[in-house]
Scaffold this active site. Structure first.
Site, PDB file in Angstrom:
ATOM      1  N   LYS A  17       0.854  -1.212   0.000  1.00 54.57           N
ATOM      2  CA  LYS A  17       0.000   0.000   0.000  1.00 54.57           C
ATOM      3  C   LYS A  17       0.873   1.240   0.000  1.00 54.57           C
ATOM      4  O   LYS A  17       2.049   1.217   0.380  1.00 54.57           O
ATOM      5  CB  LYS A  17      -0.936   0.019   1.205  1.00 54.57           C
ATOM      6  CG  LYS A  17      -0.256   0.015   2.588  1.00 54.57           C
ATOM      7  CD  LYS A  17       0.176   1.375   3.091  1.00 54.57           C
ATOM      8  CE  LYS A  17       1.041   1.277   4.339  1.00 54.57           C
ATOM      9  NZ  LYS A  17       1.796   2.465   4.649  1.00 54.57           N
ATOM     10  N   ASP A 147      -1.542  -1.784  10.340  1.00 52.25           N
ATOM     11  CA  ASP A 147      -1.862  -1.805   8.908  1.00 52.25           C
ATOM     12  C   ASP A 147      -2.503  -3.117   8.447  1.00 52.25           C
ATOM     13  O   ASP A 147      -2.887  -3.240   7.279  1.00 52.25           O
ATOM     14  CB  ASP A 147      -0.583  -1.594   8.081  1.00 52.25           C
ATOM     15  CG  ASP A 147      -0.076  -0.163   8.164  1.00 52.25           C
ATOM     16  OD1 ASP A 147      -0.880   0.735   8.461  1.00 52.25           O
ATOM     17  OD2 ASP A 147       1.129   0.040   7.924  1.00 52.25           O
TER      18      ASP A 147
END
Ligand code: C5P
Length: 307
Positions: A17, A147
């Site tokens: 990401k 995350d």
């Protein structure tokens, strides 16, 4: 009587990401910082394959890019994920061999460890035939790393809290990025600690830039380029001033914008089109300002079962 699945191995693919916006507030008592962030999953993937193993044994092997930097013992998040899952779902008989194939840079600010953790959670759920809902999996993921819930979810999402309180964001079309992978690592806690030194009283009221959600909904890369922001960028640049050269090289080569990915040191460049991204990646490769250049697009899926 239902017949139990006789799965021999299960493979899950998970993406890295970047944070299109990363606003950071004052350090909390638990050591974490409140965030307002927009995540986008991009097309660089790790694969995690799991096989049955004797009860309580969790062996890890790692291949691919920078494999030598990844721990294969209990420090690896995939082992923590396996133990937590076995404990929560009362499976003392469970064990697994876990093979990770890396493409996401290690300690690169792209949530590579979280992607592996998310992939392992999903793969083991299937291997061990557990009855787990996606919400329960995200909740377990949040215990393992801030995350991990986004790595399970993928696409584009707005994150609050530690970055694990997520809502999906509408994003039209595809964005073309060129990533510059550094030949050094940056530790996330060290970058947050430098942020604290540089910002003794950061704002408690956090929000993502005006216009970011509109830019994403309309698929306008130029508008998105104008609102990209990362509050950790100055902290990373003071720890590694050479990153400024990488950023300048990409902008000179035609990027719409440059952005530190998460806590770095990966730098993401937004290109106006796929063709421009190809040119940009060639120019950046020639400039010799990073270890590797990689062209990716986003948004893409989160952790997904492959086989
Ligand atoms: O949750 P995770 O292990 O990925 O976080 C790594 C470190 O990054 C934390 O120990 C903390 O120092 C820092 N961090 C933070 N605030 C966040 C997320 C991470 O300070 N919201």
């Amino acid at each position: 009587m239902t017949e139990r699945a006789t799965t021999e191995w299960v493979r899950v693919r998970a993406s890295g990401k970047i944070n299109l916006a990363l606003r950071v507030g004052p350090r909390r008592d638990d050591g974490y910082h409140p965030l307002a962030t927009v995540f986008q999953a991009v097309s660089v993937f790790d694969d995690v394959e799991v096989r049955p193993a004797p009860a309580g044994t969790f062996g890890v092997s790692v291949t691919g890019a920078q494999a030598e930097l990844v721990p294969t013992d209990g420090r690896n998040l995939v082992v923590k994920a396996a133990r937590l899952l076995a404990e929560r779902y009362r499976r003392p008989d469970a064990g697994a061999e876990i093979a990770i194939r890396k493409s996401i840079p290690v300690t690169g600010g792209m949530a590579g460890g979280s992607a592996d953790c998310a992939a392992a959670l999903l793969a083991l759920t299937v291997l061990w035939d557990l009855d787990v809902t996606p919400a329960e999996l995200a909740e377990l993921g949040a215990l393992l790393g801030a995350d991990v819930p986004f790595s399970l979810m993928g696409q584009t999402a707005y994150g609050q809290g530690r970055g694990d309180d997520l809502v999906p964001v509408l994003s039209r079309g595809s964005y073309h990025w060129v990533l510059a992978f550094a030949d050094f690592e940056l530790s996330t806690p060290a970058v947050f600690a430098r942020f604290d030194e540089l910002n003794p009283s950061p704002s408690r009221i956090l929000g993502v830039p005006r216009g970011m959600l509109e830019a994403l909904a309309s698929g306008d890369a130029t508008a998105l380029a104008g609102v990209l922001v990362n509050d950790l960028q100055d902290a990373a640049l003071t720890l590694r001033p050479e990153l400024a050269r990488t950023m300048d090289a990409g902008l000179e080569a035609g990027a719409l914008a440059s952005l530190l990915s998460g806590s770095g040191p990966t730098i993401a460049f937004l290109a106006p089109s796929e063709e421009a991204a190809i040119d940009l990646s060639c120019e950046l490769g020639k400039a010799g300002v990073c270890r590797t250049v990689r062209r990716v697009s986003g948004p893409v899926h989160g952790a997904r079962l492959v086989t």
